[in-house]
Design a protein around this motif. Structure first.
Motif, PDB file in Angstrom:
ATOM      1  N   SER A 192      42.210  37.188  48.477  1.00 13.34           N
ATOM      2  CA  SER A 192      42.693  36.897  49.835  1.00 13.34           C
ATOM      3  C   SER A 192      41.558  37.147  50.819  1.00 13.34           C
ATOM      4  CB  SER A 192      43.892  37.783  50.204  1.00 13.34           C
ATOM      5  OG  SER A 192      44.964  37.616  49.304  1.00 13.34           O
ATOM      6  N   ARG A 196      43.592  41.364  44.145  1.00 16.49           N
ATOM      7  CA  ARG A 196      44.712  41.843  43.325  1.00 16.49           C
ATOM      8  C   ARG A 196      44.484  41.365  41.892  1.00 16.49           C
ATOM      9  NH1 ARG A 196      50.856  41.011  45.072  1.00 16.49           N
ATOM     10  NH2 ARG A 196      50.199  42.748  46.394  1.00 16.49           N
ATOM     11  N   THR A 238      37.574  44.740  48.698  1.00 17.65           N
ATOM     12  CA  THR A 238      38.478  45.875  48.549  1.00 17.65           C
ATOM     13  C   THR A 238      39.590  45.455  47.591  1.00 17.65           C
ATOM     14  OG1 THR A 238      39.805  45.184  50.455  1.00 17.65           O
ATOM     15  CG2 THR A 238      38.010  46.764  50.856  1.00 17.65           C
ATOM     16  N   PHE A 239      40.292  46.434  47.041  1.00 19.85           N
ATOM     17  CA  PHE A 239      41.410  46.153  46.142  1.00 19.85           C
ATOM     18  C   PHE A 239      42.711  46.548  46.817  1.00 19.85           C
ATOM     19  CE2 PHE A 239      39.230  44.836  42.319  1.00 19.85           C
ATOM     20  CZ  PHE A 239      37.933  45.282  42.557  1.00 19.85           C
ATOM     21  N   ASP A 240      43.761  45.795  46.523  1.00 16.93           N
ATOM     22  CA  ASP A 240      45.001  45.969  47.275  1.00 16.93           C
ATOM     23  C   ASP A 240      45.689  47.293  46.981  1.00 16.93           C
ATOM     24  OD1 ASP A 240      45.780  45.238  44.711  1.00 16.93           O
ATOM     25  OD2 ASP A 240      47.513  44.079  45.414  1.00 16.93           O
ATOM     26  N   ASN A 241      45.523  47.817  45.763  1.00 18.98           N
ATOM     27  CA  ASN A 241      46.133  49.106  45.429  1.00 18.98           C
ATOM     28  C   ASN A 241      45.543  49.647  44.134  1.00 18.98           C
ATOM     29  OD1 ASN A 241      47.553  47.837  43.225  1.00 18.98           O
ATOM     30  ND2 ASN A 241      49.051  47.087  44.719  1.00 18.98           N
ATOM     31  N   GLU A 271      40.153  40.713  49.804  1.00 15.46           N
ATOM     32  CA  GLU A 271      41.014  41.711  49.162  1.00 15.46           C
ATOM     33  C   GLU A 271      41.429  41.163  47.808  1.00 15.46           C
ATOM     34  OE1 GLU A 271      44.271  44.352  51.049  1.00 15.46           O
ATOM     35  OE2 GLU A 271      45.346  42.661  50.152  1.00 15.46           O
ATOM     36  N   THR A 298      46.371  32.584  48.387  1.00 16.21           N
ATOM     37  CA  THR A 298      45.332  33.260  47.624  1.00 16.21           C
ATOM     38  C   THR A 298      44.519  32.268  46.798  1.00 16.21           C
ATOM     39  OG1 THR A 298      46.893  33.682  45.811  1.00 16.21           O
ATOM     40  CG2 THR A 298      46.592  35.432  47.461  1.00 16.21           C
ATOM     41  N   SER A 318      45.935  47.589  40.779  1.00 17.37           N
ATOM     42  CA  SER A 318      44.959  46.535  40.496  1.00 17.37           C
ATOM     43  C   SER A 318      43.719  47.104  39.816  1.00 17.37           C
ATOM     44  CB  SER A 318      44.561  45.809  41.788  1.00 17.37           C
ATOM     45  OG  SER A 318      45.569  44.899  42.188  1.00 17.37           O
TER      46      SER A 318
END
Length: 271
Positions: A101, A87, A47-50, A85, A108, A53
């Motif tokens: 992460s 970034r 998944t990506f943090d936001n 995760e 990280t 990214s």
């Protein structure tokens, strides 16, 4: 650009430890077998943090001509494992950092993708620590070491094998890192064991040639080629800048394949 790269891929595990520090451990989910390399070439589930990214990753793919591959394949070039995760940050012109992460890491796992002076695509492995804590060993001494849940589980090898495969597949020339040695870092030994190459330090060169009775020795892989080379380097080696050569048939690829024979047949799918 490389930071110290520590790892917990090898070392002597002590029994009877009692945790005294404040860091908690998240035990790998049932069924996780890092020693099983059957899925090492599969793309990771991440998944990506936001959204930022994802926007930066889109620019990364454009700048490095990677627009035809998936986001998951780009992060596989950084060695991401499942359930990570991600970034992605822009460090400047033609330089991006992928920070990973997951439950197995302290902080990280950072990888920087950039171009060298000749325009070649390269990756710097900046930072990698398996989750650690303070322990009381059998002698009553307090030590700072990798949590037993993560030690000698093949986590670093699996991450590196995935990174090597997808980085080479997508035109990366080499992977660079500072293989560090300290009370909490054994990258100086683990990364050469897995194929990273560097020159034998000048202060150790004559001694090494005399020890092995070979005046032509020049590199750390020359040491690991000897029957007792690994134990010799483990005793006398120090911090060293090393490079993993992603050229098909390279010495680096051959060495990594020897670490786990199953990797040889898998890499053969491309090389």
């Amino acid at each position: 650009m490389s930071k110290s790269s520590g790892t917990g891929a090898s070392g002597t595990e002590q029994s009877g430890r009692v945790r005294t520090g404040g860091r908690g451990a998240v035990v790998p989910s049932s069924g996780t077998r890092f020693s099983n390399y059957d899925d090492v070439l599969n793309l990771p589930k991440v998944t990506f943090d936001n959204e930022d990214s994802l926007k930066v990753l889109k620019n990364l793919k454009k700048d490095f001509n990677l627009e035809d591959i998936s986001n998951e394949e780009v992060v596989a070039m950084a060695g991401a494992l499942n359930n990570s995760e991600i970034r992605v940050t822009n460090l400047g012109k033609d330089s991006y950092r992928i920070s990973i992460s997951n439950d197995y890491l302290d902080d990280t796992q950072d990888r920087t993708i950039s171009r060298d002076y000749n325009g070649n695509l390269i990756i710097n492995n900046d930072y990698f620590f398996l989750k650690r804590d303070y322990y009381m060993n059998d002698s009553g001494e307090e030590v700072f070491d990798i949590l037993p849940e993560y030690k000698n589980k093949g986590i670093a090898t699996k991450s590196l094998a995935r990174q090597v495969f997808y980085a080479a597949k997508n035109g990366v020339k080499r992977i660079e890192t500072l293989a560090a040695k300290s009370d909490t870092m054994n990258g100086y030994y683990v990364w050469p064991k897995h194929g990273f190459e560097g020159n034998i330090p000048s202060w150790l060169l004559d001694r090494t040639r005399k020890h092995f009775k070979d005046p032509n020795m020049r590199t750390i892989q020359d040491i690991f080629d000897k029957p007792d080379g690994g134990s010799y380097w483990k005793q006398f080696g120090k911090d060293v800048e090393v490079t993993f050569d992603l050229t098909p048939g390279s010495r680096s690829l051959q060495r990594l394949g020897k670490v786990k024979n199953v990797l040889l047949s898998k890499f053969g799918r491309i090389w």
